[in-house]
Scaffold this motif. Structure first.
Motif, short mmCIF file in Angstrom:
data_model
loop_
_atom_site.label_atom_id
_atom_site.label_comp_id
_atom_site.label_asym_id
_atom_site.label_seq_id
_atom_site.Cartn_x
_atom_site.Cartn_y
_atom_site.Cartn_z
N UNK A 1 70.38 -3.72 124.22
CA UNK A 1 71.59 -3.29 124.91
C UNK A 1 72.60 -2.65 123.95
N UNK A 2 72.43 -2.91 122.66
CA UNK A 2 73.33 -2.36 121.65
C UNK A 2 72.84 -1.01 121.14
N UNK A 3 71.66 -0.60 121.60
CA UNK A 3 71.13 0.69 121.18
C UNK A 3 70.70 0.73 119.73
N UNK A 4 70.21 -0.39 119.21
CA UNK A 4 69.82 -0.45 117.80
C UNK A 4 68.30 -0.59 117.67
N UNK A 5 67.80 -0.20 116.50
CA UNK A 5 66.41 -0.46 116.17
C UNK A 5 66.39 -1.73 115.33
N UNK B 1 56.22 -0.82 110.66
CA UNK B 1 56.27 0.52 111.26
C UNK B 1 57.71 1.04 111.34
N UNK B 2 58.63 0.17 111.74
CA UNK B 2 60.03 0.58 111.83
C UNK B 2 60.60 0.93 110.47
N UNK B 3 60.23 0.15 109.45
CA UNK B 3 60.70 0.44 108.10
C UNK B 3 60.11 1.76 107.61
N UNK C 1 68.42 1.03 110.85
CA UNK C 1 67.73 -0.24 111.03
C UNK C 1 68.74 -1.39 110.99
N UNK C 2 68.48 -2.41 111.79
CA UNK C 2 69.32 -3.60 111.78
C UNK C 2 68.44 -4.84 111.64
#
Length: 251
Positions: A150-154, A210-212, A247-248
């Motif tokens: 909901x915060x629009x973060x990855x 993968x995200x990193x 990234x968070x």
């Protein structure tokens, strides 16, 4: 006085009752800055010291603290989670290096969380998320983690809890493939990952890598070519992604 390049100032942000002050208290305790661990219920925390805060069991003003950890000096600003004090947030964010966003494991992202997060992103600050209160009976890590969308973060999961409520006994280090179990007097002991979590941890590990890898084109090409990343690549990619706000990490 620590060298300026080893000093960091962080803001602890979150809605009321999510455990920001308790988290700050634990940071102070574990770093050795205080020798007695206070509690919100007893009105004995270091950062909620005003009579009105003790009565309300909640912060009504920004409170500051500092500690030394592994040779670096940290300054912490614990911010009120009440929307009536939201003006303090925008002012404080102008003077910090990064943000720790605290999310309640029972309720996940709340409407006010979105407003706070918008202020953090508008300030252009790197941030991490701590999903707190896993020891509560209705705590649900997956639900709270999913609500971060909901915060629009990855979001990048760095840890996974072992159990919840009274059965909350430790956590898994996703990148390190290790489990850490809680003991007496705030001790931790390394352990095998519980069998019922092995598949979930493996999946979360792959998604995290993968995200990193997507943090830079160079890393993405290397990951596609070799199918893996070195520890140095992972740390570097994660740092780049966090500093750029792409990234968070979630703890």
């Amino acid at each position: 006085m620590a060298a300026i390049d080893t000093q960091r100032t962080i803001a602890i942000v979150g809605t009321g009752g999510c455990g920001k002050t308790s988290l700050a208290e634990m940071l102070l305790y574990d770093s050795g800055a205080i020798t007695r661990l206070g509690a919100i219920e007893a009105g004995t925390t270091t950062l909620d010291f005003e009579p009105e805060e003790i009565r309300r069991r909640g912060s009504i003003q920004p409170a500051c603290a500092t500690w030394v950890w592994q040779g670096a000096r940290y300054y912490c600003i614990d911010l009120p989670g009440d929307g009536n004090f939201e003006g303090d947030l925008d002012v404080v964010l102008q003077g910090v290096d990064g943000v720790v966003m605290v999310i309640d494991a029972v309720d996940g992202v709340r409407p006010l969380t979105k407003r706070f997060w918008h202020s953090v992103k508008s300030a252009g600050l790197p941030a991490i998320v701590v999903i707190n209160k896993m020891d509560r009976n209705r705590a649900d890590f997956q639900k709270a983690y999913d609500s971060l969308s909901q915060l629009g973060i990855k979001s990048v999961a760095m840890q996974m809890p072992i159990g919840h409520g009274e059965q909350y006994t430790g956590y898994v280090d996703i990148l390190g493939h290790k489990a850490w179990m809680y003991g007496d007097n705030h001790t931790l002991s390394e352990s095998e990952i519980p069998a019922n979590l092995v598949d979930d941890v493996a999946l979360l590990h792959d998604v995290t890598i993968e995200n990193i890898a997507e943090s830079t084109e160079e890393l993405m090409e290397k990951y596609l070519d070799e199918g893996s990343l070195s520890a140095e690549d992972i740390v570097g990619g994660l740092r780049t992604g966090v500093l750029h706000g792409d990234l968070t990490p979630v703890f």
